[in-house]
Design an enzyme around this catalytic site. Structure first.
Site, PDB file in Angstrom:
ATOM      1  N   ALA B  55       0.924  -1.231  -0.228  1.00 32.65           N
ATOM      2  CA  ALA B  55      -0.107   0.036   0.058  1.00 32.65           C
ATOM      3  C   ALA B  55       1.052   1.279   0.092  1.00 32.65           C
ATOM      4  CB  ALA B  55      -0.943   0.107   1.161  1.00 32.65           C
ATOM      5  N   ARG B  90      -5.920   0.135  -8.916  1.00 37.47           N
ATOM      6  CA  ARG B  90      -6.291  -0.920  -7.783  1.00 37.47           C
ATOM      7  C   ARG B  90      -7.138  -0.300  -7.007  1.00 37.47           C
ATOM      8  NH1 ARG B  90      -1.651  -4.076  -6.207  1.00 37.47           N
ATOM      9  NH2 ARG B  90      -3.225  -5.130  -4.684  1.00 37.47           N
ATOM     10  N   GLN B 202       4.862 -14.898  -0.768  1.00 43.15           N
ATOM     11  CA  GLN B 202       5.666 -13.449  -0.861  1.00 43.15           C
ATOM     12  C   GLN B 202       6.786 -13.811   0.305  1.00 43.15           C
ATOM     13  OE1 GLN B 202       2.154 -14.091  -0.356  1.00 43.15           O
ATOM     14  NE2 GLN B 202       1.077 -12.261  -0.735  1.00 43.15           N
ATOM     15  N   ASP B 243      -2.890  -5.374   7.617  1.00 37.33           N
ATOM     16  CA  ASP B 243      -3.414  -4.325   6.813  1.00 37.33           C
ATOM     17  C   ASP B 243      -4.256  -3.663   7.422  1.00 37.33           C
ATOM     18  OD1 ASP B 243      -2.318  -7.185   5.160  1.00 37.33           O
ATOM     19  OD2 ASP B 243      -2.678  -5.823   3.768  1.00 37.33           O
ATOM     20  N   ASN B 253      -4.475  -9.516   8.897  1.00 32.29           N
ATOM     21  CA  ASN B 253      -3.094  -9.609   8.171  1.00 32.29           C
ATOM     22  C   ASN B 253      -3.267 -10.976   7.373  1.00 32.29           C
ATOM     23  OD1 ASN B 253      -0.489  -8.457   7.758  1.00 32.29           O
ATOM     24  ND2 ASN B 253       0.500 -10.199   8.877  1.00 32.29           N
ATOM     25  N   LYS B 254      -2.246 -11.094   6.637  1.00 29.36           N
ATOM     26  CA  LYS B 254      -2.249 -12.362   5.567  1.00 29.36           C
ATOM     27  C   LYS B 254      -2.664 -13.490   6.266  1.00 29.36           C
ATOM     28  CE  LYS B 254      -0.774 -11.562   2.378  1.00 29.36           C
ATOM     29  NZ  LYS B 254      -1.736 -11.199   1.211  1.00 29.36           N
TER      30      LYS B 254
END
Lengths: 363, 363
Positions: B55, B90, B202, B243, B253-254
């Protein structure tokens, strides 16, 4: 279990006992390739190079390897040599040595001319016994699943599994998946969340394939997703296999099992472990004493699969030269295991529970 | 941060302001490819096609895209059109719209002839502010890590991280990894366990790469392995990004973060979350209200990487046609978060803690 329209076992003797047909699991899930094994040497290659895997299946395959050797030469020397060759294929698989010892004990006392037939009969008996044991685990586990199904009032029972403890690891039925197959065949609505199971992807390549062949509804998920699904109430039960179960109910299974057990505990989701008696190590109390196999880091650094053109390729996903660690198992302490499911019935994951089913093991 | 011998930011203006150089992250970890962006259109493609991600980085890149448009045509119509194009690249990235609004508010009141220079100055200020904010998170987090290091008495501090919250997601330093980089540069011995982070890898492709470039010792692990490592006492702290952080300290989060938090809690391992103030959603109390993005199941069914021949290939690992679910995030409840690390300091993952650092948000 079903493969296409047909019912198969992972290892099938060919009528006339010229050999056995196995599924070459290295080709799954992309192609169903059968391999016919007719000699000791062919069986040894198939085990060593992992055309087949899963402790019970390896054991039965080795027993047939010994049969093939005795058909060619039923002497003591031939038998000793064949056993040595087969034992060396996967030195850590306990079932392999056990199955060879079973055949040996029946055959050794006989005159050479009688040995071949006796060996084939014993190998067939071992295969049938494994299928029956798995089916018994299935029936006992199904009793638990049926209760959960009743609470769902017709909505599908949502089951999460990790790795492959299905029929591909055994002769038939599997361990963790046997209750699921029985529930599905009995008409209970079930849906399985299949953990991908990095780094070897046994969930994506084997569990998803065998559930698909049997027509059991399932959805592949990343190993990372199970916590979220349990948070959302989308999992009614977890069911996994075990490579080694201690006397007090600790469970050593594919790495990542423990993380799912923690999440299941946090969210009140039953965590069931299908534990054939052959997995129980009565000499061990605590799982912390179980040595954990460290596998080739290369399994984590790269991934093998099929390209859009149908070629098999291996691709590197990490920087070249990255150091990786690849422990293959973890230990779920008994306090996170809701129930153990054995071929003799269901019990608490405690010494008391296991001894109630296996009283002959009492001190 | 270091790339080879050189110090880089993820986005660097070219002297004379003809354009900016970015790292084409699609090529990582296999090749370091820089891309020079000189026009609005080039920036829009780079954001849309994920040459860059994260971001904060996307926001600054968009600001430069607006600069390039104003250099060509500083009219109101040109500015409106450029903002519309960039916002559409996006649509869900909040920083993107925020960064464009920042440039707009500075530039809009000016006469057209003055707009270009003012826009470039503002874009540069946004980039510098992001790097400073990350550095501040690094310093506050380093204070915590230093305490843990002292307890280790010279043995390496073992840190586990999930996904990529490193400098590649920001302009410089990163969020979760900033304290690690500062500790490493200050000479404290640290070692990072890098979660692969399926399904987009990632960790394997970005985190392992950037730690390698900076020379921080690290080991790649399957997402499944963290529970075992914590069981064995091989993790001293977990540190991850976020996030979205709620007013009461829940952390989105992820996907997979939550499973690590559960294991950390079970084993008394500090679980730290680097939370820039831009991630805090003051309107939300509980994380259960955060919508979770469901991404393309194809990300799970196949894996992209480099073959031994150096070709990039995508390989399928599951049976063709397998149904997959791919939720991208999960929510870790505040009770499992040991500390939040913001650019203003460290606090408990509670409303009271956050308000002690951000008193202007008190009701």
């Amino acid at each position: 279990m079903k493969v296409g329209a047909e019912d198969r076992r992972t290892l099938q003797p060919i009528p006339g006992e010229d050999g056995v047909d196995i599924i070459d699991q290295r080709q799954l899930p992309h192609a169903l390739v059968l391999a016919r094994l007719r000699t000791l040497e062919e069986v040894a290659v198939a085990i060593r190079e992992m055309w087949l895997r899963g402790a019970p299946l390896i054991g039965v395959a080795a027993a047939y390897g010994l049969c093939f050797a005795l058909r060619k030469d039923p002497s003591d020397a031939s038998m000793d040599s064949a056993i040595a060759v087969l034992r060396a294929t996967r030195p850590t698989a306990i079932n392999l040595a056990w199955a060879l010892a079973q055949v040996d004990s029946v055959v050794r006392p006989l005159a050479p001319a009688q040995r071949c037939d006796a060996a084939f009969a014993k190998a067939k008996a071992l295969a049938d016994a494994d299928a029956e044991q798995c089916h018994a685990i299935g029936e006992h586990g199904f009793t638990l699943l049926r209760q959960l199904c009743d609470w769902k009032q017709g909505k599908p029972l949502q089951i999460l599994t990790h790795c492959n403890a299905g029929w591909l690891a055994t002769i038939d039925w599997g361990t963790a998946l046997a209750p699921v197959y029985l529930a599905h065949r009995a008409g209970y609505p079930v849906h399985v969340w299949v953990d991908e199971t990095r780094p070897r992807n046994q969930g994506a390549s084997l569990t998803a394939w065998e559930l698909g062949q049997e027509g059991v509804p399932h959805t592949l998920i990343a190993d990372n997703a199970g916590g979220l699904l349990m948070q959302r109430g989308q999992v009614d039960a977890c069911i996994v296999g075990t490579d080694r179960t201690t006397r007090e109910g600790d469970v050593c299974n594919k790495v990542g099992t423990y993380l799912k057990a923690l999440a299941a505990h946090e969210h009140g989701v039953p965590f069931l472990v299908a534990a054939p008696s052959s997995s129980i190590d009565w000499t061990l109390r605590s799982g912390v004493d179980i040595p954990i196999e460290e596998r080739d880091p290369g399994e984590l650094l790269s991934t093998t699969g099929r390209t859009a053109n149908g070629r098999m390729e291996t691709v590197l996903t990490a920087p070249a030269g990255t150091r990786a660690a690849n422990p293959a198992f973890d230990v779920t302490p008994a306090k996170f295991v809701t129930r153990l499911v054995t071929e003799r019935g269901v019990c608490e994951a405690k010494e008391k529970g296991l001894l109630s089913l296996f009283p002959e093991r009492a001190p």
